[in-house]
Structures are given as C-alpha cells and as structure tokens.
Design a protein around this motif. Structure first.
Motif, PDB file in Angstrom:
ATOM      1  N   ARG A 291       0.846  -1.205   0.000  1.00 51.33           N
ATOM      2  CA  ARG A 291       0.000   0.000   0.000  1.00 51.33           C
ATOM      3  C   ARG A 291       0.873   1.243   0.000  1.00 51.33           C
ATOM      4  O   ARG A 291       1.972   1.249   0.542  1.00 51.33           O
ATOM      5  N   LEU A 292       0.374   2.269  -0.643  1.00 47.91           N
ATOM      6  CA  LEU A 292       1.076   3.551  -0.652  1.00 47.91           C
ATOM      7  C   LEU A 292       0.874   4.242   0.686  1.00 47.91           C
ATOM      8  O   LEU A 292      -0.228   4.246   1.242  1.00 47.91           O
ATOM      9  N   GLN A 293       1.957   4.847   1.182  1.00 51.84           N
ATOM     10  CA  GLN A 293       1.881   5.449   2.510  1.00 51.84           C
ATOM     11  C   GLN A 293       0.976   6.675   2.561  1.00 51.84           C
ATOM     12  O   GLN A 293       0.587   7.124   3.631  1.00 51.84           O
ATOM     13  N   ASN A 294       0.600   7.220   1.398  1.00 50.79           N
ATOM     14  CA  ASN A 294      -0.259   8.404   1.395  1.00 50.79           C
ATOM     15  C   ASN A 294      -1.741   8.056   1.255  1.00 50.79           C
ATOM     16  O   ASN A 294      -2.577   8.937   1.081  1.00 50.79           O
ATOM     17  N   LYS A 295      -2.089   6.794   1.311  1.00 51.86           N
ATOM     18  CA  LYS A 295      -3.481   6.364   1.258  1.00 51.86           C
ATOM     19  C   LYS A 295      -3.956   6.055   2.676  1.00 51.86           C
ATOM     20  O   LYS A 295      -3.711   4.977   3.215  1.00 51.86           O
ATOM     21  N   ALA A 296      -4.648   7.016   3.287  1.00 53.97           N
ATOM     22  CA  ALA A 296      -5.008   6.906   4.702  1.00 53.97           C
ATOM     23  C   ALA A 296      -5.875   5.696   4.989  1.00 53.97           C
ATOM     24  O   ALA A 296      -5.682   5.002   5.997  1.00 53.97           O
ATOM     25  N   HIS A 297      -6.842   5.399   4.096  1.00 53.08           N
ATOM     26  CA  HIS A 297      -7.743   4.279   4.374  1.00 53.08           C
ATOM     27  C   HIS A 297      -7.014   2.940   4.337  1.00 53.08           C
ATOM     28  O   HIS A 297      -7.357   2.013   5.072  1.00 53.08           O
ATOM     29  N   GLY A 303      -4.020  -1.098  10.630  1.00 57.39           N
ATOM     30  CA  GLY A 303      -4.336  -1.031  12.048  1.00 57.39           C
ATOM     31  C   GLY A 303      -5.430  -2.007  12.421  1.00 57.39           C
ATOM     32  O   GLY A 303      -5.383  -2.654  13.483  1.00 57.39           O
ATOM     33  N   LYS A 304      -6.429  -2.147  11.544  1.00 58.12           N
ATOM     34  CA  LYS A 304      -7.520  -3.091  11.800  1.00 58.12           C
ATOM     35  C   LYS A 304      -7.002  -4.525  11.814  1.00 58.12           C
ATOM     36  O   LYS A 304      -7.383  -5.325  12.690  1.00 58.12           O
ATOM     37  N   GLN A 335       8.165   6.297   8.362  1.00 56.05           N
ATOM     38  CA  GLN A 335       7.470   7.127   9.352  1.00 56.05           C
ATOM     39  C   GLN A 335       5.980   6.809   9.397  1.00 56.05           C
ATOM     40  O   GLN A 335       5.398   6.597  10.464  1.00 56.05           O
ATOM     41  N   VAL A 336       5.342   6.779   8.220  1.00 55.58           N
ATOM     42  CA  VAL A 336       3.891   6.592   8.167  1.00 55.58           C
ATOM     43  C   VAL A 336       3.493   5.202   8.629  1.00 55.58           C
ATOM     44  O   VAL A 336       2.532   5.034   9.382  1.00 55.58           O
ATOM     45  N   PHE A 337       4.226   4.192   8.201  1.00 53.09           N
ATOM     46  CA  PHE A 337       3.908   2.821   8.620  1.00 53.09           C
ATOM     47  C   PHE A 337       4.089   2.671  10.124  1.00 53.09           C
ATOM     48  O   PHE A 337       3.311   1.983  10.788  1.00 53.09           O
ATOM     49  N   SER A 338       5.120   3.300  10.649  1.00 53.22           N
ATOM     50  CA  SER A 338       5.367   3.196  12.085  1.00 53.22           C
ATOM     51  C   SER A 338       4.236   3.826  12.878  1.00 53.22           C
ATOM     52  O   SER A 338       3.831   3.320  13.937  1.00 53.22           O
ATOM     53  N   GLU A 339       3.707   4.947  12.379  1.00 55.70           N
ATOM     54  CA  GLU A 339       2.588   5.601  13.048  1.00 55.70           C
ATOM     55  C   GLU A 339       1.325   4.741  13.005  1.00 55.70           C
ATOM     56  O   GLU A 339       0.515   4.747  13.936  1.00 55.70           O
ATOM     57  N   ALA A 340       1.153   3.986  11.920  1.00 52.35           N
ATOM     58  CA  ALA A 340      -0.075   3.198  11.743  1.00 52.35           C
ATOM     59  C   ALA A 340      -0.074   1.925  12.567  1.00 52.35           C
ATOM     60  O   ALA A 340      -1.105   1.539  13.131  1.00 52.35           O
ATOM     61  N   VAL A 341       1.062   1.240  12.639  1.00 46.28           N
ATOM     62  CA  VAL A 341       1.062  -0.082  13.273  1.00 46.28           C
ATOM     63  C   VAL A 341       2.237  -0.319  14.224  1.00 46.28           C
ATOM     64  O   VAL A 341       2.504  -1.444  14.608  1.00 46.28           O
ATOM     65  N   ASP A 342       2.946   0.726  14.615  1.00 46.78           N
ATOM     66  CA  ASP A 342       4.011   0.587  15.608  1.00 46.78           C
ATOM     67  C   ASP A 342       5.043  -0.467  15.178  1.00 46.78           C
ATOM     68  O   ASP A 342       5.146  -1.550  15.748  1.00 46.78           O
ATOM     69  N   VAL A 343       5.820  -0.129  14.164  1.00 48.90           N
ATOM     70  CA  VAL A 343       6.837  -1.034  13.617  1.00 48.90           C
ATOM     71  C   VAL A 343       7.871  -1.385  14.681  1.00 48.90           C
ATOM     72  O   VAL A 343       8.337  -0.527  15.434  1.00 48.90           O
ATOM     73  N   THR A 344       8.243  -2.667  14.734  1.00 47.29           N
ATOM     74  CA  THR A 344       9.231  -3.130  15.715  1.00 47.29           C
ATOM     75  C   THR A 344      10.561  -3.536  15.080  1.00 47.29           C
ATOM     76  O   THR A 344      11.542  -3.727  15.795  1.00 47.29           O
TER      77      THR A 344
END
Length: 398
Positions: A291-297, A303-304, A335-344
């Motif tokens: 998925r593209l990081q600029n596609k919020a949905h 996250g779901k 950055q965006v992926f980390s904000e969405a799902v807390d990358v480890t």
C-alpha cells in the motif's frame, strides 16, 4: 490381381480394424463399470482431464476446510513433493557479507580518499559527499564527520590506517550493535488464557518484496527448527496468494488463505493465528497487501488487521519491508507505517544495490527500531539476520 480383388482385401482390413476398436472399447467400459462412481470419468486422465488438470494435486487439503495449508494434501497416487532444506541461519550472513564486500562502492570510495594521507579540505568534503550519497542521512553524516575530523587532529592525517580505524569505529557506533535484533518468537498467553504462537505482521509499500520476504523469513525459521504457519492476507492479488503457497510448499509450511479474491484481510489474518494455535505452531507470519503510505484508508486497514489479530494474542512483531535502493525516499514510508502499526523491526531488501548501505543507519535513527533482516539477492536463502559488525566490515572491505 484384379481391381475387385484389391477392393475385397481393403474391405476385409477395414472390418478387422473396426472389430479391434470395438473390442478395446468394450474392455475399457467393463473396467470403468468396476470402479467407484466418482472415478468413472469418460476422459483418459480422470475427472478434469479435459481442462488440462490431469495429475495436478489439489491446492488445499480436501479435509482441511477453510484455511487448509498449501501442500497439506496431494491427490491419490501423486507422490508428495520433496521438501527443501533451507540454509542454516548462522551461515547466511557470512555468504551475504562476501557479496556485500564485492559490491562495496561505499568502502572503495572512502578508503581511496583516506589512503591519500595528509587530507586537505577538499578531501574532507569528498568524504562527506560520499557518505551523503550512501544515504547515511544529514544528521548521522555531520556527526560522523565531526568525530572523524577531531580524531584526525589527534592522530594526524598522514597515517591512513589510523584514520580508517577511526572510520570503522564511528560507523559501527552509528549502526549500533547494542540494538536488540532478535526476532521475538516466544509463545504468548492470550486473553483466553491459552498459549499461542508468536504472531508477526509484515507490512510495506508495493514492490518492496513483502511476499517474497515472508517466504524467506519462513525458511530462516524452519532452518532453526520452528513450526511455522503463513497467513496470506494480501487478498487483492491472487498471484500473491499463489506465490506464498509456493513458498510454503517448498518447506512444508501450511498457508492459511481465502478462496475468495478480495476477502477481508483481517479475517484471514485472524484465521491464521487461530489455525497456528490449533496446530501448536511456534510462529505465525502474516503477509499483507502492499500500500502507498499516502493512502489513509489503506493504512487504517493495517491497524484493523493488527487489532483483529490481537484478539487471539498480542502481535509480537511488526516488520516493515523496505527496498534499500529507494534511499531517503524510504524514510517517509517508514514514518507513516510506524505511526499506523508501531513497527518493531526493519527488513531491508536489495541491500547490494550499489552504495546505499547508509540506509541502515538512517532508518534506525529515524524510527528508533533495529534492522533485523537484510536481503542481498534473489535466491531463496538470500535473506539473513542482520549483524552490525559484519555489515560495517563488509562495506569497508571493498
């Protein structure tokens, strides 16, 4: 002989051939009558032979129901495929280290400059430019240059070997060997009080190589003796599901998937965790759609997926797959992926793509999480747990 004689002989031959055909057909019909009803196909290869499906094993275990593992069952009379034995994890990085050394554009340029001795200002500028071009990032580059210049004043720049030693020490400090790079695969106890396998979610943008990476990580875990279940939650690409099934079949790992294209990926991920618990697996690896990081949905969907998986047990790892050749463009993705799902943890693919080794430092500094795996090739076992010291030595060995 007359023409009538030839005609008579020809007629006898035709009658004889027709008799033979009728006899063979009668024998086949008699044999089919003795078979169970489901096997009485009029086609030579059995049911489905007319569509070119003869001798093809079923894609799922007929008794497995929803989510049956790929390769779990084969058709009657069809021998099971020979399973591959993945390369041991301990030897992988040594082989990849040699490959990285051979492609060491970064190391070659740095060492060429340092070997001049008596470094002038233009030499220092060239070192700085080389580090920036290697995607080290402005902050880490400035930090390294300050330390390198300070030590050069103490040691003197006429001794290239001494300066190279300082460079190695500074690069190693930036890569940070103290970071915990171990994959968290210990069993966890869920809200139901039951012991569950460690679940790992793998995310990334389109084209980063997520599905291939999931298959390769599975091979690493199998080589270490772990029981693994794969979840094909990239439900929008039939090719991704089939690709993951193939990876699973090669090492005997079941793949949980949906027969419906476009199915809810969260439900597939949940079923994978449930199936892993039922099978007593050690690890469940879940692939997701790029998925593209600029596609919020689409980011919300990740996250779901994580929330739904967590209903059975906590998600132990979220691994972000990054293409190392994207350089600084990968930082925004991270950055965006980390904000969405807390990358480890980070998996860097295509790390042998020229002088981009600095991306290791940049992405770790940006997210505060370690690079856990690196890929340096397209082979099935060209993925290895990351070793900080070995990496620095490899890029400076060029």
């Amino acid at each position: 002989m007359t023409g009538q004689d030839y005609a008579l002989i020809a007629g006898l031959v035709v009658i004889l051939l027709l008799g033979i055909v009728a006899l063979v057909a009668g024998v086949r019909k008699s044999r089919r009558a003795q078979l169970p009803p489901e096997q009485r196909s009029p086609f030579p290869g059995g049911a489905g032979a007319e569509t070119g499906e003869r001798d093809q094993p079923p894609l799922t275990d007929p008794a497995g129901g929803a989510g049956a593992g790929a390769g779990a069952g084969t058709g009657a009379g069809v021998s099971a495929p020979t399973l591959e034995r993945p390369e041991a994890a301990g030897t992988r990085f040594q082989r990849l280290k040699a490959r990285l050394s051979r492609s060491g554009a970064l190391g070659n340029r740095l060492l060429a400059i340092l070997s001049r001795g008596d470094l002038r200002e233009e030499d220092w500028e060239e070192i700085e430019e080389t580090l920036l071009m290697a995607d080290l990032g402005l902050g880490p580059t400035t930090e390294l240059m300050d330390h390198l210049r300070t030590q050069a004043k103490v040691l003197g720049t006429s001794d290239p070997a001494a300066i190279q030693g300082v460079l190695r020490a500074e690069l190693l400090r930036l890569v940070d060997p103290s970071m915990d790079r171990a994959l968290k695969i210990e069993h966890v106890v869920g809200d139901d009080g039951e012991k569950h396998p460690a679940s790992i979610l793998v995310v990334g943008v389109n084209g980063a190589g997520k599905t291939t990476t999931v298959g390769k990580i599975a091979r690493v875990l199998v080589a270490e003796g772990h029981d693994v279940v794969l979840g094909a939650a990239d439900t929008f690409r039939a090719a991704a599901v089939q690709q993951l099934s193939t990876w699973g079949e090669r090492v005997g790992v079941p793949v949980v998937k949906s027969d419906k294209e476009g199915a809810d990926p969260a439900s597939v991920a949940f079923e994978a965790v449930r199936q892993g618990a039922a099978d007593g697996a050690d690890v469940v690896l879940v692939d997701t759609a790029g998925r593209l990081q600029n596609k919020a949905h689409l980011m919300d969907e990740l996250g779901k997926i994580k929330r739904v998986m967590s209903r059975k047990a906590p998600v132990r790892e979220v691994l972000l797959v990054l293409d190392a050749t994207t350089g600084q463009n990968g930082m925004r993705q991270a950055q965006v992926f980390s904000e969405a799902v807390d990358v480890t943890g980070i998996v860097l693919t295509k790390l042998d793509g020229s002088a981009k080794g600095g991306i290791v430092v940049a992405v770790q500094r940006e997210l505060g999480v370690p690079v856990k795996f690196v890929g340096l090739g397209e082979g099935a076992d060209d993925l290895a747990p990351f070793d900080a010291e070995g990496f620095v030595d490899a890029i400076l060995a060029g």
